[in-house]
Write a protein that holds these residues in place. Structure first.
Motif, PDB file in Angstrom:
ATOM      1  N   SER A   1      10.308  73.741  -1.227  1.00 23.67           N
ATOM      2  CA  SER A   1       9.512  74.956  -1.404  1.00 23.67           C
ATOM      3  C   SER A   1       9.462  75.280  -2.889  1.00 23.67           C
ATOM      4  O   SER A   1      10.374  75.899  -3.440  1.00 23.67           O
ATOM      5  N   TRP A   2       8.391  74.862  -3.541  1.00 19.08           N
ATOM      6  CA  TRP A   2       8.272  75.080  -4.984  1.00 19.08           C
ATOM      7  C   TRP A   2       8.047  76.548  -5.301  1.00 19.08           C
ATOM      8  O   TRP A   2       8.422  77.016  -6.374  1.00 19.08           O
ATOM      9  N   ARG A   3       7.472  77.275  -4.384  1.00 20.47           N
ATOM     10  CA  ARG A   3       7.324  78.713  -4.601  1.00 20.47           C
ATOM     11  C   ARG A   3       8.706  79.358  -4.719  1.00 20.47           C
ATOM     12  O   ARG A   3       8.940  80.206  -5.580  1.00 20.47           O
ATOM     13  N   HIS A   4       9.617  78.947  -3.859  1.00 22.53           N
ATOM     14  CA  HIS A   4      10.996  79.452  -3.923  1.00 22.53           C
ATOM     15  C   HIS A   4      11.674  79.021  -5.225  1.00 22.53           C
ATOM     16  O   HIS A   4      12.374  79.816  -5.857  1.00 22.53           O
TER      17      HIS A   4
ATOM     18  N   TRP B   1      10.305  78.257  -8.178  1.00 22.69           N
ATOM     19  CA  TRP B   1       9.778  78.924  -9.370  1.00 22.69           C
ATOM     20  C   TRP B   1      10.027  80.427  -9.366  1.00 22.69           C
ATOM     21  O   TRP B   1       9.948  81.066 -10.412  1.00 22.69           O
ATOM     22  N   THR B   2      10.322  81.029  -8.208  1.00 23.12           N
ATOM     23  CA  THR B   2      10.691  82.444  -8.214  1.00 23.12           C
ATOM     24  C   THR B   2      12.168  82.646  -8.539  1.00 23.12           C
ATOM     25  O   THR B   2      12.552  83.732  -8.973  1.00 23.12           O
TER      26      THR B   2
END
Length: 172
Positions: free
Chosen positions: A107-110, A112-113
């Motif tokens: 999960s790249w969104r996870h 980068w957050t």
């Protein structure tokens, strides 16, 4: 007559299959060559263009150091932005994970957050800014740094408070 046309179709199919097999063996032999070790196993046109630009001097090779002190190299154009760097990190990491563990979703969104990239204690936060603004050159090192964005300001903060029922209020 039909048996003759079937024979021609089978011959044409076997020739195409033979050509495809010969091409695959040639391609695998080329990719196993130590000179081409930096070419990915399933290269895209963009990957090849970036590697050619690296040889011509209009691209740079960066070392990405992960949190466990392992590292990998990626190549990006000199005119790349932080967003391009992140996408290159995603592609390379996915390629490495696929090679080692098979099908795995990150999960790249996870990522980068909760983490950002950092170069010489300067955080690469603005996706639209050029890498040259951060004094990134050929053979520079980029590190992952734990950092979290706050939802209120859309800026990175050191800590984010988690509230289970955030935003809910009692109304009587």
């Amino acid at each position: 007559m039909e048996s003759g046309s079937r024979g021609e179709e089978a011959l044409a199919y076997s020739n195409a299959a033979t050509k495809r097999a010969r091409l695959q063996s040639m391609l695998s032999a080329l990719l196993d060559d130590p000179i081409l070790a930096d070419v990915p196993k399933k290269p895209t046109v963009t990957d090849v263009e970036t590697l050619i630009n690296l040889e011509l001097g209009s691209a740079m090779k960066l070392t990405v150091v992960k949190m466990d002190n392992t590292h990998f190299d990626i190549a990006v154009l000199n005119s790349s932005t932080v967003k391009d760097l992140k996408m290159a990190v995603e592609r390379k990491t996915n390629e490495i994970e696929q090679g080692q563990m098979g099908h795995r979703h990150i999960s790249w969104r996870h990522v980068w957050t909760n983490y950002c990239l950092c170069h010489h204690n300067e955080k690469l936060l603005d996706d639209a800014s050029l890498l040259s603004n951060y004094v990134l050159r050929n053979n520079s090192k980029v590190h992952f740094f734990p950092f979290v964005t706050s939802k209120l300001s859309q800026k990175h903060s050191r800590r984010r408070k988690h509230r289970f029922f955030h935003g809910l209020s009692k109304r009587s």
